[in-house]
Design a protein around this motif. Structure first.
Motif, short mmCIF file in Angstrom:
data_model
loop_
_atom_site.label_atom_id
_atom_site.label_comp_id
_atom_site.label_asym_id
_atom_site.label_seq_id
_atom_site.Cartn_x
_atom_site.Cartn_y
_atom_site.Cartn_z
N ASP A 79 0.64 -1.22 0.11
CA ASP A 79 0.20 0.33 -0.16
C ASP A 79 1.16 1.36 -0.06
OD1 ASP A 79 -2.45 -1.37 -0.05
OD2 ASP A 79 -2.46 -1.07 2.25
N ILE A 80 1.63 1.61 -1.06
CA ILE A 80 2.34 3.07 -1.37
C ILE A 80 1.55 3.53 -2.29
CG2 ILE A 80 3.82 3.97 -1.56
CD1 ILE A 80 5.53 1.13 -1.66
N GLY A 81 1.47 4.93 -2.39
CA GLY A 81 0.32 6.13 -2.86
C GLY A 81 1.74 6.26 -3.55
N ALA A 82 1.38 6.66 -4.74
CA ALA A 82 1.69 7.57 -6.00
C ALA A 82 2.85 8.42 -5.53
CB ALA A 82 0.90 7.72 -7.33
N ASP A 83 2.14 9.18 -4.89
CA ASP A 83 2.92 10.46 -4.35
C ASP A 83 3.90 10.16 -3.35
OD1 ASP A 83 2.86 13.50 -4.45
OD2 ASP A 83 1.72 13.52 -2.60
N ARG A 107 -6.67 -1.47 -5.54
CA ARG A 107 -7.33 0.01 -5.39
C ARG A 107 -6.20 1.01 -6.48
NH1 ARG A 107 -8.50 -1.33 0.85
NH2 ARG A 107 -7.61 0.91 0.57
N ALA A 108 -6.66 0.36 -7.47
CA ALA A 108 -5.29 1.69 -7.96
C ALA A 108 -6.10 2.66 -8.20
CB ALA A 108 -4.73 0.72 -8.83
N ASP A 114 -2.78 12.44 -7.09
CA ASP A 114 -3.69 13.26 -6.77
C ASP A 114 -5.12 12.45 -6.11
OD1 ASP A 114 -4.53 11.07 -8.63
OD2 ASP A 114 -6.42 12.81 -9.60
N ARG A 115 -4.69 11.71 -5.55
CA ARG A 115 -5.60 10.78 -4.76
C ARG A 115 -4.97 10.76 -3.05
NH1 ARG A 115 -6.82 9.53 -9.29
NH2 ARG A 115 -8.26 9.84 -10.51
N TYR A 116 -6.19 9.40 -2.24
CA TYR A 116 -5.46 9.97 -1.32
C TYR A 116 -4.02 8.41 -0.83
CZ TYR A 116 -5.38 7.19 3.79
OH TYR A 116 -5.26 6.67 4.76
#
Length: 172
Positions: A79-83, A107-108, A114-116
């Motif tokens: 669970d690593i966001g793109a940010d 859950r991409a 730009d999201r969570y």
């Protein structure tokens, strides 16, 4: 020549038109392909190895979701966001911070740049945010209830009609 070949193909197998239309409409929609569907949940070691190879992962790093979640053999990605990903890494798709053939998170749609971002550490802890929120809302309610009986309004008199008699006189 080509039209005769096309006529022969259509007349011998009428399902060709339907399948061709389905493929073309799928390519136009570009949102689902039968190849995107994950396989059944891997039970044996050979199935796990095949699924790891399918998704381009080593057997050690391949771990499927639990069977009751219904994701089949799809790998459980971190669970690593793109940010939170390294902005200076030379990605194949730098706008998505993604490499070619890298499997997407299940859950991409909620982990975009730009999201969570689940791995982001908030600037203020949650208890601090809640304290300020309830303090401000509680202060507004306290002011409202304290000042409820002190109504303010424009000072106006009742409407004056000529039939009600003289409302003023010119004499001293």
């Amino acid at each position: 020549m080509a039209s005769a070949l096309l006529k022969k193909a259509i007349l011998t197998n009428p399902n060709v038109v339907r399948k061709t239309a389905a493929i073309l409409s799928n390519a136009a929609r570009n949102h689902w392909n039968y190849q995107y569907k994950p396989g059944p949940y891997p039970v044996t070691l050979e199935q796990r190895e095949a699924a790891a190879k399918k998704y381009g992962l080593s057997v050690e790093e391949y771990q499927p979701y639990p069977e009751e979640m219904g994701y089949g053999d799809y790998p459980k990605m971190p669970d690593i966001g793109a940010d939170s990903k390294d902005p200076f890494y030379p990605y194949d798709q730098p706008e998505l911070k993604r490499n070619f053939n890298e499997p997407l998170h299940a859950r991409a749609e909620i982990f975009g740049e730009d999201r969570y971002d689940i791995s982001m550490r908030p600037r203020f802890p949650v208890w601090y945010q809640a304290m300020w929120f309830f303090g401000v809302v509680g202060g507004c309610f306290a002011l409202y209830f304290y000042l409820e009986d002190m109504k303010m309004g424009r000072p106006v008199t009742i409407k004056q009609y000529p039939k009600d008699g003289p409302h003023y006189t010119f004499s001293n």
